[in-house]
Motif scaffolding. Structure first.
Motif, PDB file in Angstrom:
ATOM      1  N   LEU A  38       0.821  -1.217   0.000  1.00 38.47           N
ATOM      2  CA  LEU A  38       0.000   0.000   0.000  1.00 38.47           C
ATOM      3  C   LEU A  38       0.856   1.269   0.000  1.00 38.47           C
ATOM      4  O   LEU A  38       0.472   2.289  -0.560  1.00 38.47           O
ATOM      5  CB  LEU A  38      -0.935  -0.005   1.210  1.00 38.47           C
ATOM      6  CG  LEU A  38      -1.994   1.076   1.155  1.00 38.47           C
ATOM      7  CD1 LEU A  38      -3.155   0.630   0.296  1.00 38.47           C
ATOM      8  CD2 LEU A  38      -2.476   1.459   2.534  1.00 38.47           C
ATOM      9  N   CYS A  39       2.041   1.203   0.636  1.00 38.02           N
ATOM     10  CA  CYS A  39       2.904   2.397   0.699  1.00 38.02           C
ATOM     11  C   CYS A  39       3.183   2.941  -0.700  1.00 38.02           C
ATOM     12  O   CYS A  39       3.250   4.168  -0.883  1.00 38.02           O
ATOM     13  CB  CYS A  39       4.229   2.069   1.379  1.00 38.02           C
ATOM     14  SG  CYS A  39       4.082   1.855   3.142  1.00 38.02           S
ATOM     15  N   CYS A  81       0.201   4.875  -1.714  1.00 38.60           N
ATOM     16  CA  CYS A  81       0.038   6.018  -0.819  1.00 38.60           C
ATOM     17  C   CYS A  81       1.035   7.128  -1.163  1.00 38.60           C
ATOM     18  O   CYS A  81       0.683   8.309  -1.237  1.00 38.60           O
ATOM     19  CB  CYS A  81       0.247   5.518   0.608  1.00 38.60           C
ATOM     20  SG  CYS A  81      -0.057   6.716   1.880  1.00 38.60           S
ATOM     21  N   LYS A  82       2.293   6.716  -1.436  1.00 37.69           N
ATOM     22  CA  LYS A  82       3.324   7.711  -1.750  1.00 37.69           C
ATOM     23  C   LYS A  82       3.046   8.349  -3.093  1.00 37.69           C
ATOM     24  O   LYS A  82       3.255   9.543  -3.288  1.00 37.69           O
ATOM     25  CB  LYS A  82       4.707   7.072  -1.707  1.00 37.69           C
ATOM     26  CG  LYS A  82       5.146   6.835  -0.265  1.00 37.69           C
ATOM     27  CD  LYS A  82       6.432   6.085  -0.164  1.00 37.69           C
ATOM     28  CE  LYS A  82       6.803   5.877   1.309  1.00 37.69           C
ATOM     29  NZ  LYS A  82       7.753   4.823   1.524  1.00 37.69           N
ATOM     30  N   CYS A  85       3.069  10.446   5.387  1.00 36.44           N
ATOM     31  CA  CYS A  85       2.969   9.158   6.072  1.00 36.44           C
ATOM     32  C   CYS A  85       2.444   9.351   7.503  1.00 36.44           C
ATOM     33  O   CYS A  85       2.920  10.214   8.236  1.00 36.44           O
ATOM     34  CB  CYS A  85       4.344   8.502   6.117  1.00 36.44           C
ATOM     35  SG  CYS A  85       4.309   6.912   6.951  1.00 36.44           S
ATOM     36  N   VAL A  86       1.476   8.525   7.872  1.00 38.65           N
ATOM     37  CA  VAL A  86       0.865   8.703   9.199  1.00 38.65           C
ATOM     38  C   VAL A  86       1.825   8.348  10.334  1.00 38.65           C
ATOM     39  O   VAL A  86       1.619   8.770  11.471  1.00 38.65           O
ATOM     40  CB  VAL A  86      -0.456   7.886   9.351  1.00 38.65           C
ATOM     41  CG1 VAL A  86      -1.493   8.330   8.344  1.00 38.65           C
ATOM     42  CG2 VAL A  86      -0.212   6.398   9.298  1.00 38.65           C
ATOM     43  N   PHE A  87       2.906   7.588  10.028  1.00 33.91           N
ATOM     44  CA  PHE A  87       3.908   7.324  11.069  1.00 33.91           C
ATOM     45  C   PHE A  87       4.484   8.638  11.588  1.00 33.91           C
ATOM     46  O   PHE A  87       4.828   8.750  12.759  1.00 33.91           O
ATOM     47  CB  PHE A  87       5.038   6.443  10.522  1.00 33.91           C
ATOM     48  CG  PHE A  87       4.739   4.962  10.616  1.00 33.91           C
ATOM     49  CD1 PHE A  87       4.685   4.323  11.846  1.00 33.91           C
ATOM     50  CD2 PHE A  87       4.512   4.219   9.468  1.00 33.91           C
ATOM     51  CE1 PHE A  87       4.416   2.954  11.944  1.00 33.91           C
ATOM     52  CE2 PHE A  87       4.250   2.857   9.553  1.00 33.91           C
ATOM     53  CZ  PHE A  87       4.194   2.216  10.790  1.00 33.91           C
ATOM     54  N   CYS A 142       0.738   2.031  11.090  1.00 29.82           N
ATOM     55  CA  CYS A 142       0.108   1.739   9.799  1.00 29.82           C
ATOM     56  C   CYS A 142       0.641   0.417   9.257  1.00 29.82           C
ATOM     57  O   CYS A 142       1.818   0.109   9.415  1.00 29.82           O
ATOM     58  CB  CYS A 142       0.424   2.880   8.829  1.00 29.82           C
ATOM     59  SG  CYS A 142      -0.396   2.731   7.238  1.00 29.82           S
ATOM     60  N   GLY A 179       0.678  -0.239   6.080  1.00 35.54           N
ATOM     61  CA  GLY A 179       0.969   0.018   4.674  1.00 35.54           C
ATOM     62  C   GLY A 179       2.150  -0.726   4.075  1.00 35.54           C
ATOM     63  O   GLY A 179       2.062  -1.199   2.945  1.00 35.54           O
ATOM     64  N   PRO A 180       3.269  -0.881   4.789  1.00 35.00           N
ATOM     65  CA  PRO A 180       4.435  -1.535   4.163  1.00 35.00           C
ATOM     66  C   PRO A 180       4.170  -2.989   3.744  1.00 35.00           C
ATOM     67  O   PRO A 180       4.869  -3.514   2.888  1.00 35.00           O
ATOM     68  CB  PRO A 180       5.517  -1.449   5.248  1.00 35.00           C
ATOM     69  CG  PRO A 180       5.128  -0.274   6.087  1.00 35.00           C
ATOM     70  CD  PRO A 180       3.622  -0.273   6.090  1.00 35.00           C
ATOM     71  N   PRO A 192      -5.157   6.142   4.468  1.00 31.34           N
ATOM     72  CA  PRO A 192      -4.159   7.206   4.653  1.00 31.34           C
ATOM     73  C   PRO A 192      -4.493   8.476   3.866  1.00 31.34           C
ATOM     74  O   PRO A 192      -4.185   9.579   4.306  1.00 31.34           O
ATOM     75  CB  PRO A 192      -2.855   6.580   4.144  1.00 31.34           C
ATOM     76  CG  PRO A 192      -3.077   5.121   4.201  1.00 31.34           C
ATOM     77  CD  PRO A 192      -4.540   4.898   4.001  1.00 31.34           C
TER      78      PRO A 192
END
Ligand code: SF4
Ligand code: SF4
Ligand code: SF4
Length: 246
Positions: free
Chosen positions: A162-163, A166-167, A173-175, A181, A183-184, A195
């Motif tokens: 997902l990252c 998302c990127k 990034c919500v981190f 998350c 996502g990775p 996100p």
């Protein structure tokens, strides 16, 4: 002749079969491709002449097992839709308990009479041709899958984390906002909808086939976390089998 399509529901909220109804404008495109012949939420007619059976929900009772085997015999293709059907989704949380305990918690002293067994995704009970993840399914992905199936092609799921999605969308990034998350290691294909709206991803679409566990660990370590700590918070959709990332 258009393929005959049926929609069946097992243990779930039926939100994924409802998501098909909510395709609204696109539903007309679907109706140009297929004929619905059985769908409890949408019609009263029934037929056993089925080319494609879409199924939402998990298998959680002996009667579910009998019914899904009958559907397998009736339909040329069986396509689980949604997390409950794809990887047992939230229903698999039940498997952490003994079945006797579950019955007592939910039904009290009367619980013994209820038919309940450890939850399984559809593919753990019968062979399936393809499956769509998500809670609920992504409507666009469903429409693509219908088109492919009608053309005799096997639909494909995104196998990127997902990252990457998302990127590409330019999200912060919500981190970095102090959140966690999945996502990775989560499977992309939903346009990183959570996100993109300021929320974290709980991997409702399951994991990519071959998650980069090392990179996942590194990302988490930067934020003082381990994969196991993350799974403790995000077990909701992936408790049936988290061995890929554990
Ligand atoms: S995957 Fe989610 S929306 Fe779909 S049936 Fe299960 S709980 Fe409902
Ligand atoms: S918010 Fe989640 S999906 Fe987006 S980049 Fe960060 S970890 Fe990846
Ligand atoms: S962002 Fe994550 S939790 Fe949200 S819909 Fe996509 S896969 Fe599911």
């Amino acid at each position: 002749m258009k393929p005959c399509v049926a929609v069946f529901s097992f243990t779930c909220c039926e939100g994924c079969s409802l998501a098909i109804l909510e395709c609204e404008n696109e539903l007309l495109d679907v109706l140009n491709l297929v004929t619905f012949v059985r769908w409890r939420e949408a019609m009263t007619e029934t037929s056993d002449d089925i080319d494609i059976a879409f199924v939402d929900g998990s298998i959680s009772t002996h009667s579910d097992v009998r019914k899904i085997k009958q559907i397998r015999e009736m339909a040329k293709m069986v396509i689980p839709i949604g997390a409950c059907a794809y990887n047992a989704g939230v229903n698999a949380l039940k498997n952490k308990y003994g079945m006797g305990e579950v019955k007592e918690i939910v039904y009290g002293a009367e619980g013994a009479q209820f038919d309940t067994i450890p939850v399984r995704p559809i593919s753990a009970v019968i062979p399936v041709e393809f499956a769509l993840p998500g809670c609920p399914i992504d409507r666009e992905e469903f429409l693509h899958a219908v088109r492919d199936l009608v053309l005799g092609k096997t639909p494909r799921l995104s196998n990127s984390p997902l990252c990457s999605e998302c990127k590409r969308l330019g999200n912060v990034c919500v981190f970095w906002k102090g959140m966690k998350c999945m996502g990775p290691v989560a499977r992309a294909g939903c346009n990183a909808i959570c996100p993109s709206n300021g929320d974290y991803c709980e991997a409702c679409r399951g994991f990519v086939d071959d998650p980069n566990v090392d990179s996942h660990k590194e990302t988490l370590a930067e934020h003082g976390l381990s994969p196991q700590e993350l799974m403790n918070d995000f077990r909701l959709f992936n408790s049936y089998d988290d061995s890929q990332i554990a």
